[in-house]
Scaffold this motif. Structure first.
Motif, PDB file in Angstrom:
ATOM      1  N   ALA A 489       0.836  -1.205   0.000  1.00  0.00           N
ATOM      2  CA  ALA A 489       0.000   0.000   0.000  1.00  0.00           C
ATOM      3  C   ALA A 489       0.870   1.254   0.000  1.00  0.00           C
ATOM      4  N   ASN A 490       1.912   1.247   0.816  1.00  0.00           N
ATOM      5  CA  ASN A 490       2.817   2.399   0.869  1.00  0.00           C
ATOM      6  C   ASN A 490       3.510   2.620  -0.466  1.00  0.00           C
ATOM      7  N   LEU A 491       3.900   1.522  -1.096  1.00  0.00           N
ATOM      8  CA  LEU A 491       4.578   1.621  -2.386  1.00  0.00           C
ATOM      9  C   LEU A 491       3.656   2.238  -3.430  1.00  0.00           C
ATOM     10  N   ILE A 531      12.223   3.961  -0.607  1.00  0.00           N
ATOM     11  CA  ILE A 531      12.822   3.141   0.454  1.00  0.00           C
ATOM     12  C   ILE A 531      12.289   3.557   1.818  1.00  0.00           C
ATOM     13  N   ALA A 532      12.205   4.872   2.027  1.00  0.00           N
ATOM     14  CA  ALA A 532      11.698   5.369   3.311  1.00  0.00           C
ATOM     15  C   ALA A 532      10.238   4.989   3.505  1.00  0.00           C
ATOM     16  N   ALA A 533       9.448   5.097   2.440  1.00  0.00           N
ATOM     17  CA  ALA A 533       8.003   4.858   2.551  1.00  0.00           C
ATOM     18  C   ALA A 533       7.680   3.407   2.871  1.00  0.00           C
ATOM     19  N   VAL A 534       8.366   2.469   2.227  1.00  0.00           N
ATOM     20  CA  VAL A 534       8.021   1.058   2.435  1.00  0.00           C
ATOM     21  C   VAL A 534       8.441   0.572   3.816  1.00  0.00           C
ATOM     22  N   CYS A 542       1.051   8.525   5.659  1.00  0.00           N
ATOM     23  CA  CYS A 542      -0.002   9.452   5.232  1.00  0.00           C
ATOM     24  C   CYS A 542       0.040  10.746   6.035  1.00  0.00           C
ATOM     25  N   GLY A 543       0.341  10.634   7.322  1.00  0.00           N
ATOM     26  CA  GLY A 543       0.451  11.833   8.150  1.00  0.00           C
ATOM     27  C   GLY A 543       1.561  12.747   7.671  1.00  0.00           C
ATOM     28  N   LEU A 544       2.712  12.167   7.349  1.00  0.00           N
ATOM     29  CA  LEU A 544       3.838  12.962   6.849  1.00  0.00           C
ATOM     30  C   LEU A 544       3.495  13.617   5.518  1.00  0.00           C
ATOM     31  N   LEU A 545       2.879  12.857   4.613  1.00  0.00           N
ATOM     32  CA  LEU A 545       2.557  13.390   3.290  1.00  0.00           C
ATOM     33  C   LEU A 545       1.515  14.503   3.383  1.00  0.00           C
ATOM     34  N   LEU A 546       0.517  14.311   4.236  1.00  0.00           N
ATOM     35  CA  LEU A 546      -0.523  15.330   4.388  1.00  0.00           C
ATOM     36  C   LEU A 546       0.060  16.618   4.973  1.00  0.00           C
ATOM     37  N   SER A 547       0.883  16.484   6.006  1.00  0.00           N
ATOM     38  CA  SER A 547       1.512  17.666   6.611  1.00  0.00           C
ATOM     39  C   SER A 547       2.408  18.379   5.610  1.00  0.00           C
ATOM     40  N   SER A 548       3.154  17.606   4.829  1.00  0.00           N
ATOM     41  CA  SER A 548       4.038  18.196   3.820  1.00  0.00           C
ATOM     42  C   SER A 548       3.241  18.973   2.784  1.00  0.00           C
ATOM     43  N   ALA A 549       2.118  18.404   2.348  1.00  0.00           N
ATOM     44  CA  ALA A 549       1.290  19.075   1.345  1.00  0.00           C
ATOM     45  C   ALA A 549       0.716  20.384   1.885  1.00  0.00           C
ATOM     46  N   LEU A 550       0.203  20.342   3.104  1.00  0.00           N
ATOM     47  CA  LEU A 550      -0.389  21.541   3.700  1.00  0.00           C
ATOM     48  C   LEU A 550       0.654  22.639   3.889  1.00  0.00           C
ATOM     49  N   LEU A 551       1.799  22.274   4.469  1.00  0.00           N
ATOM     50  CA  LEU A 551       2.845  23.271   4.717  1.00  0.00           C
ATOM     51  C   LEU A 551       3.411  23.820   3.414  1.00  0.00           C
TER      52      LEU A 551
END
Length: 752
Positions: A489-491, A531-534, A542-551
């Motif tokens: 799923a992460n991949l 590599i980091a995601a898997v 998802c938390g990291l990606l969402l925060s990154s998108a918002l910021l």
């Protein structure tokens, strides 16, 4: 900085590293890491100034270009065009030497403060009367029980009471610094010394167990790593670093190889000296046992200079001056083959005791398979009457044969390696100032060069890097069906983001005028992000990606609206920019993990745990200063100030909840990764800054604030990206996060 200012600043940095290292109890590796970090910072910033990528924004010099500041053109009249590139390269090559000179000067000053003006001679050595000429006696004991071995060997030469009087000051010279803590048989065993100490305590002796620093091994760190420090504390026995003791001058004689040298007063004033070496081989001297162990009483760290004076003569003269009253050779576990540091441990179950160091070594030689007369310092000692090396030992007199059939049959260093080692030492030491290089690398670099072809020399380092980067990060992960489903799923998630990022890269027109360097870096970032995601739990990813998108949306919109920077492919934020942030935050997290895992055991910040927000505070202050110096605060709108203030608040909250090692790792990786990306994109023409410079320091530093803000926002979502164990796939998909495990409820994580 500049070619004029940098040398004194680097010199001062060396001084600071030494004194701060003493205060914070840094080991050698910690000091090296700090020194390299400072050095790389100076080189990187100065190189970017010289290349006119950074503007000079320092007060009083703000009107100058970077290269003019580096050369102080306003004073020297020399411009960049006047200086050949080779001169600039040489100036940068000298940078490591400035920091080294600062450190070495502090070390020299520290040593000089401890040296007494008194001068001693042979007649002042108190233990000489106990080691006066007497019939040589020796005993060999063999038993699986080390303590029983020591008792039996001492009883065989008349018992400890024959040599030590009640209340004597006894110096026990062990081998700690000449060994490797992870390899038994390279340093003296505490079990052997423990039995000796118990017998001495029965005589109410005043005991000091000692060794001296070496360049690559510092006493206290080695004592801690090998268990000696803990053992001494438990037994309430004094452990002494002779390099830090009271030191005086000792005159070895006008015609001696050593001459006038610094010696610890502990060795001069001891009533009895007992040498307790480990029994092992040595690339240079053949063996390193009783006589060679006494060479280690010299407090001088830079012992390589004694090789210029004929090392065998130095060993003899040290033993002539400080002749051990007793020599107890620890052969319980010996070291064969590539000694003294790369020994193969040998379970030898033997202890040799003698009232004559030459005789003790001669017996040990024969048990190892050497003729005592082929050991140069033993032969010298025998010929000059220090002891009898002609004694013959019958291996058949041992109570039982060594289980590995090693009696008289130890593996020696390969002849070709030994020959190369000796040749390389002779060659290196003919070059003035190379003694320290020899000290640092002799037992590592020279051996590797002797055995391995040039290109294979880098293999151990490469394997270690692969081990650190791959194996250490996956060895504890579970591989259940649910874990594999989560990785899949992460991949998929990170692949979709990567595709969106590449599509945005093409749509915004960057692809058509990009360069290979940026393209390869972009692809490398995607690979690292995958590599980091898997490795992460889907929730955390998802938390990291969402925060990154918002910021990213807030930061990029605010900065472009205020005119701090302009994107050539779009008027404001775009899918490429937002997804690019997501990828780079994953890259930063991956590298920060590796750096934190490496920083923790080095112990640089061991004494600074309560200062966990120091990295954040440092960046916040520098960011504010450079924004002012570079002129960006002057036209920044209020919303820019409010945005960075809120980001700083998020970062501060997050930094307070995490260790200084983790915060420093985030700082270092975000500044490097973000700075490289900003520079490559600017040079490729993807974006420009307000004053049209290729790169600004404030933009580079802002990536640290961006990263802390992203982590802080994710933290408010009850996801702690700084919690290594909670973030990774250690547990199955069905494992929920308990109430007490999340930062929202106040638990402080310190996995980093």
């Amino acid at each position: 900085m500049s070619f004029v200012i940098d040398p004194p600043l680097l010199f001062l940095s060396g001084l600071v590293i030494y004194f701060l290292g003493q205060k914070l109890e840094w080991n050698r590796h910690a000091k090296i890491v700090v020194g390299i970090a400072i050095l790389l910072t100076f080189i990187a910033y100065s190189a970017l100034l010289y290349a006119d990528i950074f503007r000079c924004v320092f007060p009083f010099f703000s009107g100058m270009s970077g290269s003019d500041f580096m050369l102080h053109t306003n004073i020297t009249g020399i411009s960049k065009a006047d200086v050949p590139s080779i001169i600039v390269v040489i100036l940068f090559i000298l940078y490591p030497f400035w920091i080294f000179f600062g450190y070495a000067s502090a070390l020299l000053l520290s040593k000089r403060r401890r040296v007494s003006k008194e001068k001693f001679t042979y007649s002042d050595v108190k233990s000489k009367s106990r080691s006066a000429a007497r019939p040589a006696a020796y005993a060999v004991a063999r038993d699986p029980d080390a303590k029983k071995c020591v008792r039996s060997a001492l009883d065989g030469i008349g018992g400890i009471g024959k040599y030590v009087k009640k209340g004597d000051k006894v110096l026990i010279k062990v081998n700690i610094c000449g060994g490797v803590p992870e390899i038994k048989g390279t340093f003296t065993s505490t079990e052997v010394v423990e039995e000796l100490v118990e017998e001495l305590l029965a005589l109410e002796a005043e005991i000091t167990i000692a060794d001296a620093d070496m360049v690559w091994t510092k006493f206290w760190q080695a004592a801690a790593d090998s268990g000696w420090k803990k053992w001494a504390a438990e037994k309430k026995v004094k452990l002494q670093n002779l390099s830090e003791s009271s030191i005086a001058w000792f005159d070895f004689g006008k015609d001696s190889a050593i001459g006038l040298e610094r010696i610890s007063r502990d060795a001069i004033e001891a009533d009895v000296i007992i040498s307790v070496p480990v029994m092992k081989t040595h690339l240079l001297t053949g063996i390193t046992i009783g006589m060679k162990n006494m060479y280690g009483t010299i407090p001088e760290i830079d012992k390589a200079r004694f090789h210029r004076k004929k090392i065998e003569d130095v060993i003899y003269e040290i033993n002539l001056a400080f002749t051990p009253t007793l020599t107890i050779i620890d052969g319980t576990i010996g070291g064969e083959a590539i000694g003294p540091l790369s020994c193969a441990p040998l379970n030898y179950q033997t202890v040799i005791a003698s009232n004559n160091v030459v005789t003790a070594d001669a017996v040990a030689c024969q048990m190892m398979g050497y003729d005592p007369m082929e050991i140069v310092h033993l032969k010298k000692a025998h010929e000059r009457g220090l002891g009898d090396a002609s004694v013959k030992f019958n291996l058949n007199s041992l109570p039982y044969k060594n289980p590995s059939d090693k009696d008289g049959n130890w593996n020696r260093p390969p002849a070709e390696v030994k020959d190369f080692y000796e040749w390389a030492i002779e060659l290196l030491l003919t070059i003035p100032g190379w003694e320290t290089l020899f000290n640092i690398g002799a037992d590592f670099i020279l051996y590797d060069l002797a055995r391995l072809p040039v290109f294979r020399y880098f293999t151990p380092g490469l394997l270690q890097l692969l081990n650190d980067a791959v194996y250490l990060n996956i060895k504890d992960f579970r591989d259940t069906e649910e874990d594999r489903a989560r990785r899949k799923a992460n991949l998929i998630i990170v692949t979709l983001i990567s595709i969106a990022c590449i599509a945005g890269f093409v749509k915004d027109g960057y692809f058509w005028h990009s360069n290979l360097l940026f393209d390869f870096s972009f692809l490398a970032a995607i690979i690292v992000a995958v590599i980091a995601a898997v490795r992460m739990k889907t929730r955390d990813l998802c938390g990291l990606l969402l925060s990154s998108a918002l910021l990213s949306a807030v930061v990029e919109h605010t900065n472009t609206s205020a005119g701090l920077l302009t994107y050539t492919g779009s008027d404001g934020i775009s899918p490429y920019i937002v997804t690019g942030w997501m990828i780079f935050m994953l890259v930063i997290l991956q590298f920060a993990d590796l750096l934190a895992k490496w920083l923790k055991p080095i112990g640089i910040f061991a004494k600074l745990q309560s200062w966990n927000s120091l990295p954040f505070a440092l960046v916040a202050v520098l960011f504010a200063l450079f924004m002012a110096w570079e002129g960006y605060w002057a036209f920044a709108e209020m919303n820019v100030i409010i945005m960075y203030a809120l980001m700083a608040a998020l970062g501060f909250i997050y930094s307070r909840k995490h260790s200084i090692e983790w915060n420093m790792s985030l700082l270092a990786t975000s500044v490097v990764v973000g700075g490289v990306m900003e520079l490559l994109g600017s040079l490729a023409g993807f974006w420009t800054y307000h004053f049209s410079e290729p790169l600004t320091v404030s933009i580079v530093l802002s990536w640290a604030l961006n990263t802390w803000a992203v982590h802080g926002l994710t933290y408010l979502m009850r996801i702690d990206l700084g919690s290594h164990k909670d973030r990774y796939l250690y547990r199955s998909l069905g494992d929920g996060i308990q109430k007490g495990d999340v930062p929202w409820f106040g638990k402080r994580h310190s996995h980093h």
